[in-house]
Design a protein around this motif. Structure first.
Motif, PDB file in Angstrom:
ATOM      1  N   LEU A   1       0.837  -1.201   0.000  1.00 40.07           N
ATOM      2  CA  LEU A   1       0.000   0.000   0.000  1.00 40.07           C
ATOM      3  C   LEU A   1       0.877   1.258   0.000  1.00 40.07           C
ATOM      4  CD1 LEU A   1      -2.879  -0.892   2.483  1.00 40.07           C
ATOM      5  CD2 LEU A   1      -2.900  -0.995  -0.026  1.00 40.07           C
ATOM      6  N   ALA A   2       1.952   1.229   0.770  1.00 40.42           N
ATOM      7  CA  ALA A   2       2.888   2.362   0.763  1.00 40.42           C
ATOM      8  C   ALA A   2       3.527   2.502  -0.616  1.00 40.42           C
ATOM      9  CB  ALA A   2       3.955   2.171   1.839  1.00 40.42           C
ATOM     10  N   LEU A   3       3.919   1.381  -1.221  1.00 36.01           N
ATOM     11  CA  LEU A   3       4.488   1.419  -2.569  1.00 36.01           C
ATOM     12  C   LEU A   3       3.494   2.019  -3.552  1.00 36.01           C
ATOM     13  CD1 LEU A   3       6.587   0.742  -4.756  1.00 36.01           C
ATOM     14  CD2 LEU A   3       5.654  -1.598  -4.790  1.00 36.01           C
ATOM     15  N   TRP A   4       2.224   1.643  -3.445  1.00 34.79           N
ATOM     16  CA  TRP A   4       1.192   2.183  -4.322  1.00 34.79           C
ATOM     17  C   TRP A   4       1.148   3.711  -4.214  1.00 34.79           C
ATOM     18  CZ3 TRP A   4      -3.298   4.962  -4.555  1.00 34.79           C
ATOM     19  CH2 TRP A   4      -4.125   4.756  -5.662  1.00 34.79           C
ATOM     20  N   GLY A   5       1.179   4.209  -2.982  1.00 38.70           N
ATOM     21  CA  GLY A   5       1.199   5.663  -2.780  1.00 38.70           C
ATOM     22  C   GLY A   5       2.446   6.308  -3.356  1.00 38.70           C
ATOM     23  N   LEU A   6       3.579   5.645  -3.210  1.00 37.88           N
ATOM     24  CA  LEU A   6       4.827   6.171  -3.767  1.00 37.88           C
ATOM     25  C   LEU A   6       4.796   6.193  -5.291  1.00 37.88           C
ATOM     26  CD1 LEU A   6       7.343   4.444  -1.346  1.00 37.88           C
ATOM     27  CD2 LEU A   6       6.884   6.912  -1.499  1.00 37.88           C
ATOM     28  N   ILE A   7       4.199   5.177  -5.893  1.00 42.00           N
ATOM     29  CA  ILE A   7       4.071   5.158  -7.354  1.00 42.00           C
ATOM     30  C   ILE A   7       3.191   6.319  -7.808  1.00 42.00           C
ATOM     31  CG2 ILE A   7       3.205   3.870  -9.353  1.00 42.00           C
ATOM     32  CD1 ILE A   7       3.883   1.289  -7.709  1.00 42.00           C
ATOM     33  N   LEU A   8       2.118   6.547  -7.097  1.00 37.67           N
ATOM     34  CA  LEU A   8       1.231   7.668  -7.430  1.00 37.67           C
ATOM     35  C   LEU A   8       1.991   8.994  -7.317  1.00 37.67           C
ATOM     36  CD1 LEU A   8      -1.720   7.852  -8.316  1.00 37.67           C
ATOM     37  CD2 LEU A   8      -2.315   8.272  -5.924  1.00 37.67           C
ATOM     38  N   TRP A   9       2.759   9.155  -6.247  1.00 40.76           N
ATOM     39  CA  TRP A   9       3.585  10.354  -6.065  1.00 40.76           C
ATOM     40  C   TRP A   9       4.554  10.493  -7.243  1.00 40.76           C
ATOM     41  CZ3 TRP A   9       8.684  10.220  -3.035  1.00 40.76           C
ATOM     42  CH2 TRP A   9       9.266  11.482  -3.003  1.00 40.76           C
ATOM     43  N   MET A  10       5.182   9.378  -7.629  1.00 36.01           N
ATOM     44  CA  MET A  10       6.120   9.404  -8.745  1.00 36.01           C
ATOM     45  C   MET A  10       5.412   9.835 -10.031  1.00 36.01           C
ATOM     46  SD  MET A  10       8.336   6.296 -10.439  1.00 36.01           S
ATOM     47  CE  MET A  10       6.860   5.393 -10.897  1.00 36.01           C
ATOM     48  N   ILE A  11       4.230   9.291 -10.276  1.00 38.60           N
ATOM     49  CA  ILE A  11       3.493   9.633 -11.498  1.00 38.60           C
ATOM     50  C   ILE A  11       3.177  11.127 -11.529  1.00 38.60           C
ATOM     51  CG2 ILE A  11       1.270   9.353 -12.685  1.00 38.60           C
ATOM     52  CD1 ILE A  11       1.415   6.356 -11.847  1.00 38.60           C
ATOM     53  N   PHE A  12       2.678  11.662 -10.418  1.00 39.09           N
ATOM     54  CA  PHE A  12       2.363  13.093 -10.385  1.00 39.09           C
ATOM     55  C   PHE A  12       3.620  13.946 -10.508  1.00 39.09           C
ATOM     56  CE2 PHE A  12      -1.727  11.758  -8.326  1.00 39.09           C
ATOM     57  CZ  PHE A  12      -2.542  12.225  -9.345  1.00 39.09           C
ATOM     58  N   SER A  13       4.726  13.484  -9.933  1.00 33.27           N
ATOM     59  CA  SER A  13       5.996  14.203 -10.075  1.00 33.27           C
ATOM     60  C   SER A  13       6.477  14.159 -11.520  1.00 33.27           C
ATOM     61  CB  SER A  13       7.064  13.586  -9.166  1.00 33.27           C
ATOM     62  OG  SER A  13       6.736  13.737  -7.820  1.00 33.27           O
ATOM     63  N   PHE A  14       6.420  12.982 -12.124  1.00 30.08           N
ATOM     64  CA  PHE A  14       6.836  12.831 -13.517  1.00 30.08           C
ATOM     65  C   PHE A  14       6.003  13.713 -14.430  1.00 30.08           C
ATOM     66  CE2 PHE A  14       9.046   8.408 -14.051  1.00 30.08           C
ATOM     67  CZ  PHE A  14       9.919   8.700 -13.031  1.00 30.08           C
ATOM     68  N   LYS A  15       4.703  13.791 -14.165  1.00 29.83           N
ATOM     69  CA  LYS A  15       3.801  14.544 -15.041  1.00 29.83           C
ATOM     70  C   LYS A  15       4.220  16.011 -15.163  1.00 29.83           C
ATOM     71  CE  LYS A  15      -0.994  15.463 -16.006  1.00 29.83           C
ATOM     72  NZ  LYS A  15      -2.254  15.810 -15.404  1.00 29.83           N
ATOM     73  N   LYS A  16       4.764  16.564 -14.088  1.00 29.76           N
ATOM     74  CA  LYS A  16       5.207  17.962 -14.102  1.00 29.76           C
ATOM     75  C   LYS A  16       6.447  18.166 -14.967  1.00 29.76           C
ATOM     76  CE  LYS A  16       3.423  18.779  -9.473  1.00 29.76           C
ATOM     77  NZ  LYS A  16       3.780  18.983  -8.063  1.00 29.76           N
ATOM     78  N   VAL A  17       7.206  17.107 -15.173  1.00 23.82           N
ATOM     79  CA  VAL A  17       8.467  17.215 -15.908  1.00 23.82           C
ATOM     80  C   VAL A  17       8.337  16.689 -17.335  1.00 23.82           C
ATOM     81  CG1 VAL A  17      10.890  16.478 -15.933  1.00 23.82           C
ATOM     82  CG2 VAL A  17       9.759  16.987 -13.752  1.00 23.82           C
ATOM     83  N   ASN A  18       7.711  15.511 -17.473  1.00 20.42           N
ATOM     84  CA  ASN A  18       7.612  14.853 -18.771  1.00 20.42           C
ATOM     85  C   ASN A  18       6.353  13.984 -18.749  1.00 20.42           C
ATOM     86  OD1 ASN A  18       7.842  12.900 -20.849  1.00 20.42           O
ATOM     87  ND2 ASN A  18      10.067  13.102 -20.885  1.00 20.42           N
ATOM     88  N   PRO A  19       5.252  14.495 -19.270  1.00 18.90           N
ATOM     89  CA  PRO A  19       3.982  13.746 -19.191  1.00 18.90           C
ATOM     90  C   PRO A  19       4.039  12.327 -19.768  1.00 18.90           C
ATOM     91  CG  PRO A  19       3.559  16.006 -19.847  1.00 18.90           C
ATOM     92  CD  PRO A  19       5.057  15.815 -19.861  1.00 18.90           C
ATOM     93  N   LEU A  20       4.801  12.107 -20.837  1.00 21.72           N
ATOM     94  CA  LEU A  20       4.911  10.763 -21.393  1.00 21.72           C
ATOM     95  C   LEU A  20       5.533   9.803 -20.377  1.00 21.72           C
ATOM     96  CD1 LEU A  20       4.595   8.702 -23.632  1.00 21.72           C
ATOM     97  CD2 LEU A  20       6.781   9.511 -24.577  1.00 21.72           C
ATOM     98  N   SER A  21       6.552  10.260 -19.680  1.00 25.36           N
ATOM     99  CA  SER A  21       7.171   9.429 -18.645  1.00 25.36           C
ATOM    100  C   SER A  21       6.162   9.054 -17.566  1.00 25.36           C
ATOM    101  CB  SER A  21       8.369  10.154 -18.017  1.00 25.36           C
ATOM    102  OG  SER A  21       9.441  10.229 -18.927  1.00 25.36           O
ATOM    103  N   ALA A  22       5.265   9.976 -17.250  1.00 23.13           N
ATOM    104  CA  ALA A  22       4.217   9.699 -16.260  1.00 23.13           C
ATOM    105  C   ALA A  22       3.250   8.644 -16.788  1.00 23.13           C
ATOM    106  CB  ALA A  22       3.475  10.976 -15.903  1.00 23.13           C
ATOM    107  N   TRP A  23       2.806   8.801 -18.026  1.00 21.42           N
ATOM    108  CA  TRP A  23       1.852   7.850 -18.602  1.00 21.42           C
ATOM    109  C   TRP A  23       2.433   6.439 -18.688  1.00 21.42           C
ATOM    110  CZ3 TRP A  23      -3.119   8.310 -18.824  1.00 21.42           C
ATOM    111  CH2 TRP A  23      -3.693   9.582 -18.892  1.00 21.42           C
ATOM    112  N   LEU A  24       3.730   6.341 -18.899  1.00 21.06           N
ATOM    113  CA  LEU A  24       4.373   5.028 -18.989  1.00 21.06           C
ATOM    114  C   LEU A  24       4.311   4.257 -17.666  1.00 21.06           C
ATOM    115  CD1 LEU A  24       7.529   5.874 -21.131  1.00 21.06           C
ATOM    116  CD2 LEU A  24       5.510   4.577 -21.850  1.00 21.06           C
ATOM    117  N   GLN A  25       4.009   4.962 -16.570  1.00 17.19           N
ATOM    118  CA  GLN A  25       3.956   4.317 -15.259  1.00 17.19           C
ATOM    119  C   GLN A  25       2.557   3.801 -14.895  1.00 17.19           C
ATOM    120  OE1 GLN A  25       7.102   3.880 -14.324  1.00 17.19           O
ATOM    121  NE2 GLN A  25       7.434   5.203 -16.106  1.00 17.19           N
ATOM    122  N   ILE A  26       1.561   4.123 -15.697  1.00 20.77           N
ATOM    123  CA  ILE A  26       0.188   3.695 -15.391  1.00 20.77           C
ATOM    124  C   ILE A  26       0.061   2.165 -15.357  1.00 20.77           C
ATOM    125  CG2 ILE A  26      -2.234   3.790 -16.132  1.00 20.77           C
ATOM    126  CD1 ILE A  26      -1.138   6.416 -14.853  1.00 20.77           C
TER     127      ILE A  26
END
Length: 160
Positions: free
Chosen positions: A114-139
């Motif tokens: 569950l903590a990992l899930w939250g960290l992945i979500l944090w990573m996705i939102f962080s990635f989205k601010k820098v490179n949206p494609l990188s964020a989408w690749l994490q879905i």
């Protein structure tokens, strides 16, 4: 041409590095994985054991591509936070396998996941601010970890 060659080296570095983390995790938990596949009761919808290394290899590939895309983005605080989020979630991913397969502490592993899930979500939102494609690749990774949480909870409930 140099920029292109340099970018490929960065992608190769990140992909191989992330795949190496996954391979090391698999190597260190191989005995626990055998015990798990042979003796542990599993919930409905549990895929065959062969599915897991295939899916994880693809997910680690996507993680590596995404991280390389972030790394190649212009230096910024958002980029640094994204790479930090990536590193933390990757460490959590690595240690979940130890907790689940090696220690077979299914309850602890569930809460770790569950903590990992939250960290992945944090990573996705962080990635989205820098490179949206990188964020989408994490879905796909987030979706798989959601499914893994269902499996982990089921194993915990079925095996005490």
């Amino acid at each position: 041409m140099n920029v292109n060659r340099s970018a490929w080296k960065v992608y190769a570095f990140w992909i191989l590095g992330v795949e190496a983390v996954g391979a090391l995790s698999g190597f260190l938990t191989r005995e626990g994985s055998k015990i798990y596949s042979q003796t542990i009761a599993k919930p409905a919808l549990s895929p065959p054991a062969l599915v897991f290394p295939i899916v994880w290899a693809i997910l680690f590939l996507l993680m590596g591509v995404g991280a390389a895309g972030i790394y190649l983005s212009p230096a910024s605080g958002a980029r640094s936070r994204s790479l930090t989020a990536f590193g933390i979630q990757l460490a959590f991913n690595f240690f979940w396998s130890m907790i689940f397969f090696h220690l077979q502490r299914f309850g602890l592993a569930f809460f770790w996941l569950l903590a990992l899930w939250g960290l992945i979500l944090w990573m996705i939102f962080s990635f989205k601010k820098v490179n949206p494609l990188s964020a989408w690749l994490q879905i796909p990774y987030l979706l798989w970890v959601t499914f893994a949480a269902y499996l982990n909870l089921g194993v915990w409930l079925l095996n005490g």
